[in-house]
Scaffold this active site. Sequence first.
Site, PDB file in Angstrom:
ATOM      1  N   ARG A 164       1.850  -5.042   0.655  1.00  0.00           N
ATOM      2  CA  ARG A 164       2.116  -4.659  -0.756  1.00  0.00           C
ATOM      3  C   ARG A 164       3.699  -4.763  -0.757  1.00  0.00           C
ATOM      4  O   ARG A 164       4.302  -3.984  -1.630  1.00  0.00           O
ATOM      5  CB  ARG A 164       1.565  -3.469  -1.494  1.00  0.00           C
ATOM      6  CG  ARG A 164       0.113  -3.439  -1.624  1.00  0.00           C
ATOM      7  CD  ARG A 164      -0.467  -4.598  -2.718  1.00  0.00           C
ATOM      8  NE  ARG A 164      -1.864  -4.375  -2.850  1.00  0.00           N
ATOM      9  CZ  ARG A 164      -2.803  -5.003  -2.247  1.00  0.00           C
ATOM     10  NH1 ARG A 164      -2.285  -5.514  -0.947  1.00  0.00           N
ATOM     11  NH2 ARG A 164      -4.000  -4.818  -2.406  1.00  0.00           N
ATOM     12  N   SER A 249      -4.450  -0.832  -8.406  1.00  0.00           N
ATOM     13  CA  SER A 249      -4.293   0.282  -7.543  1.00  0.00           C
ATOM     14  C   SER A 249      -2.890   1.005  -8.258  1.00  0.00           C
ATOM     15  O   SER A 249      -1.947   0.294  -7.794  1.00  0.00           O
ATOM     16  CB  SER A 249      -4.389   0.086  -6.228  1.00  0.00           C
ATOM     17  OG  SER A 249      -5.617  -0.558  -5.620  1.00  0.00           O
ATOM     18  N   GLU A 345       2.473   2.035  -6.360  1.00  0.00           N
ATOM     19  CA  GLU A 345       2.351   0.279  -6.251  1.00  0.00           C
ATOM     20  C   GLU A 345       3.422  -0.198  -7.229  1.00  0.00           C
ATOM     21  O   GLU A 345       4.203  -1.355  -6.962  1.00  0.00           O
ATOM     22  CB  GLU A 345       1.173  -0.279  -6.198  1.00  0.00           C
ATOM     23  CG  GLU A 345       0.636  -1.068  -5.134  1.00  0.00           C
ATOM     24  CD  GLU A 345      -0.531  -2.046  -5.342  1.00  0.00           C
ATOM     25  OE1 GLU A 345      -0.401  -2.633  -6.041  1.00  0.00           O
ATOM     26  OE2 GLU A 345      -1.484  -1.545  -4.800  1.00  0.00           O
TER      27      GLU A 345
HETATM   28  N1  EPU Z   1     -12.841   5.648  -2.607  1.00  0.00           N
HETATM   29  C1  EPU Z   1     -13.507   6.991  -2.981  1.00  0.00           C
HETATM   30  N2  EPU Z   1     -13.260   7.183  -4.191  1.00  0.00           N
HETATM   31  C2  EPU Z   1     -12.689   6.821  -4.969  1.00  0.00           C
HETATM   32  C3  EPU Z   1     -12.001   5.478  -4.679  1.00  0.00           C
HETATM   33  C4  EPU Z   1     -12.109   4.986  -3.418  1.00  0.00           C
HETATM   34  O1  EPU Z   1     -14.030   7.725  -2.326  1.00  0.00           O
HETATM   35  O2  EPU Z   1     -12.366   7.189  -6.231  1.00  0.00           O
HETATM   36  C5  EPU Z   1     -13.067   5.220  -1.065  1.00  0.00           C
HETATM   37  C6  EPU Z   1     -14.260   4.182  -1.396  1.00  0.00           C
HETATM   38  O3  EPU Z   1     -15.474   4.525  -1.242  1.00  0.00           O
HETATM   39  C7  EPU Z   1     -13.892   3.190  -0.210  1.00  0.00           C
HETATM   40  C8  EPU Z   1     -12.443   3.744   0.082  1.00  0.00           C
HETATM   41  O4  EPU Z   1     -12.177   4.641  -0.794  1.00  0.00           O
HETATM   42  O5  EPU Z   1     -14.767   3.885   0.935  1.00  0.00           O
HETATM   43  C9  EPU Z   1     -11.594   2.293  -0.083  1.00  0.00           C
HETATM   44  O6  EPU Z   1     -11.779   2.029  -1.542  1.00  0.00           O
HETATM   45  P1  EPU Z   1     -11.961   0.547  -2.166  1.00  0.00           P
HETATM   46  O7  EPU Z   1     -12.794  -0.343  -1.125  1.00  0.00           O
HETATM   47  O8  EPU Z   1     -12.174   0.239  -3.567  1.00  0.00           O
HETATM   48  O9  EPU Z   1     -10.502  -0.242  -1.678  1.00  0.00           O
HETATM   49  P2  EPU Z   1      -9.091   0.503  -1.906  1.00  0.00           P
HETATM   50  O10 EPU Z   1      -8.476   0.905  -0.537  1.00  0.00           O
HETATM   51  O11 EPU Z   1      -9.141   1.521  -2.888  1.00  0.00           O
HETATM   52  C10 EPU Z   1      -7.725  -1.730  -1.929  1.00  0.00           C
HETATM   53  C11 EPU Z   1      -6.588  -2.423  -2.574  1.00  0.00           C
HETATM   54  C12 EPU Z   1      -7.242  -3.045  -3.783  1.00  0.00           C
HETATM   55  C13 EPU Z   1      -8.219  -4.184  -3.281  1.00  0.00           C
HETATM   56  C14 EPU Z   1      -9.151  -3.514  -2.484  1.00  0.00           C
HETATM   57  C15 EPU Z   1     -10.143  -4.420  -2.136  1.00  0.00           C
HETATM   58  C16 EPU Z   1      -4.537  -1.096  -2.317  1.00  0.00           C
HETATM   59  C17 EPU Z   1      -3.549  -0.137  -2.783  1.00  0.00           C
HETATM   60  N3  EPU Z   1      -5.440  -1.448  -2.985  1.00  0.00           N
HETATM   61  O12 EPU Z   1      -8.180  -0.711  -2.843  1.00  0.00           O
HETATM   62  O13 EPU Z   1      -5.817  -3.897  -4.237  1.00  0.00           O
HETATM   63  O14 EPU Z   1      -8.759  -4.832  -4.308  1.00  0.00           O
HETATM   64  O15 EPU Z   1      -8.594  -2.769  -1.436  1.00  0.00           O
HETATM   65  O16 EPU Z   1      -9.443  -5.098  -0.811  1.00  0.00           O
HETATM   66  O17 EPU Z   1      -4.261  -1.824  -1.135  1.00  0.00           O
HETATM   67  C18 EPU Z   1      -4.558  -3.523  -5.983  1.00  0.00           C
HETATM   68  O18 EPU Z   1      -3.479  -3.714  -5.219  1.00  0.00           O
HETATM   69  O19 EPU Z   1      -4.174  -3.438  -7.326  1.00  0.00           O
HETATM   70  C19 EPU Z   1      -5.992  -3.454  -5.836  1.00  0.00           C
HETATM   71  C20 EPU Z   1      -6.742  -3.606  -6.526  1.00  0.00           C
END
Ligand code: EPU
Length: 349
Positions: A164, A249, A345
């Site tokens: 990012r 995010s 971000e």
């Molecule tokens: N989780 C929780 N509680 C929550 C949210 C998440 O326990 O309220 C846990 C989920 O269960 C999962 C883990 O955290 O095990 C990761 O969650 P998720 O797969 O939704 O991905 P993320 O790491 O939260 C990142 C990117 C997203 C992207 C997704 C999929 C960043 C900051 N965000 O989210 O990107 O769509 O992976 O690749 O790296 C963005 O940058 O705006 C964005 C949406």
Amino acid sequence: MLVEKNAPLQSCNTFHIVARAHSLVRIASQADVQTLLASAEWGPAPKFVLGGGSNIVLTGDVKPLVLKVEIMGRRVVRETARAVVLEAGAGENWHDFVTWTLQQGYPGLENMALIPGTVGAAPVQNVGAYGVELQDRFESLDAIDLENGQIFTLDAAQCGFGYRDSVFKHTSQPGGNTQRLGLAGRALITHVRFSLPKPWAPVLGYADLERKMAESGVREPTAQQIYQWVCEIRRAKLPDPDVIGNAGSFFKNPTVSPEQCADIIARDPKIVYYHLPDGSVKLAAGWLIDACGWRGKSVGQAGVYEKQALVLVNRGGATGGEVMTLAGAIQTSVYERFGIRLEPEPTVV
Ligand code: EPU
């Protein structure tokens, strides 16, 4: 060149925060930028480049001249046995471009379907989702230097992509070495080119996609199938900015040392983390925020999304100040409980 005065920005930012640009000009071509820079009135004025507004928090009216990038067009640049190179104008909607590439029979961007924003904004924060980042499919981009009007082209290395992150998010440090040149506030991206490798290979492995595969029983998904799955996953857990204002995010997933991670696991065994190739460990910021009890909470009209704690939302009429107060409170509680500083971000304007 039409400069709009006191232009409303609510529909120009995906948080739908109410704010105005003191002055706004729409940029439809490289020539428009050069005309603007040559103007006695606007050439020397401070400027702010606005793409799809999907990664900003507006905390007040914008005083610098807003350059709203609306450069359109998409085309196949060249095709060889090893790759197809596609180009899009910076003002093209990202998801529409991804959809178009698949319709043209060029797979490779499907994991990044439905990311809000424009093509020109995508390299700025090196957007990524479900195992693919923009830098994995990037060929080069054209930009204009807002200080001298020069058009230049950058390849991936020159863009300095990170998680990012890119050269477009940093300002040059005086005396710093040129390798770390920052272009924030200085470059206006006009066109981006993507290199989609041939033969196409699916990128699976991300937990949500694996689940979709297992549920559907499809063992060798097409790019179109992955595109559908990504759209379904995103629609299920991320708010549609057209319905609920948000900027995706709100924080980056923090990286810690294996020792720090072990320390947190000892206290919270359920923490979600991923080992990185360099030995460090990435933690799921959404999980950290969720564990601190923030999911569904609000400050004024700014809230934490019920289905994904990493996403802050505008529940209707939120100010940028409310969003930042909420973000600050989240940062404080995550720091107090885990000793980790979450980094936002979006750009705060
Ligand atoms: N989780 C929780 N509680 C929550 C949210 C998440 O326990 O309220 C846990 C989920 O269960 C999962 C883990 O955290 O095990 C990761 O969650 P998720 O797969 O939704 O991905 P993320 O790491 O939260 C990142 C990117 C997203 C992207 C997704 C999929 C960043 C900051 N965000 O989210 O990107 O769509 O992976 O690749 O790296 C963005 O940058 O705006 C964005 C949406």
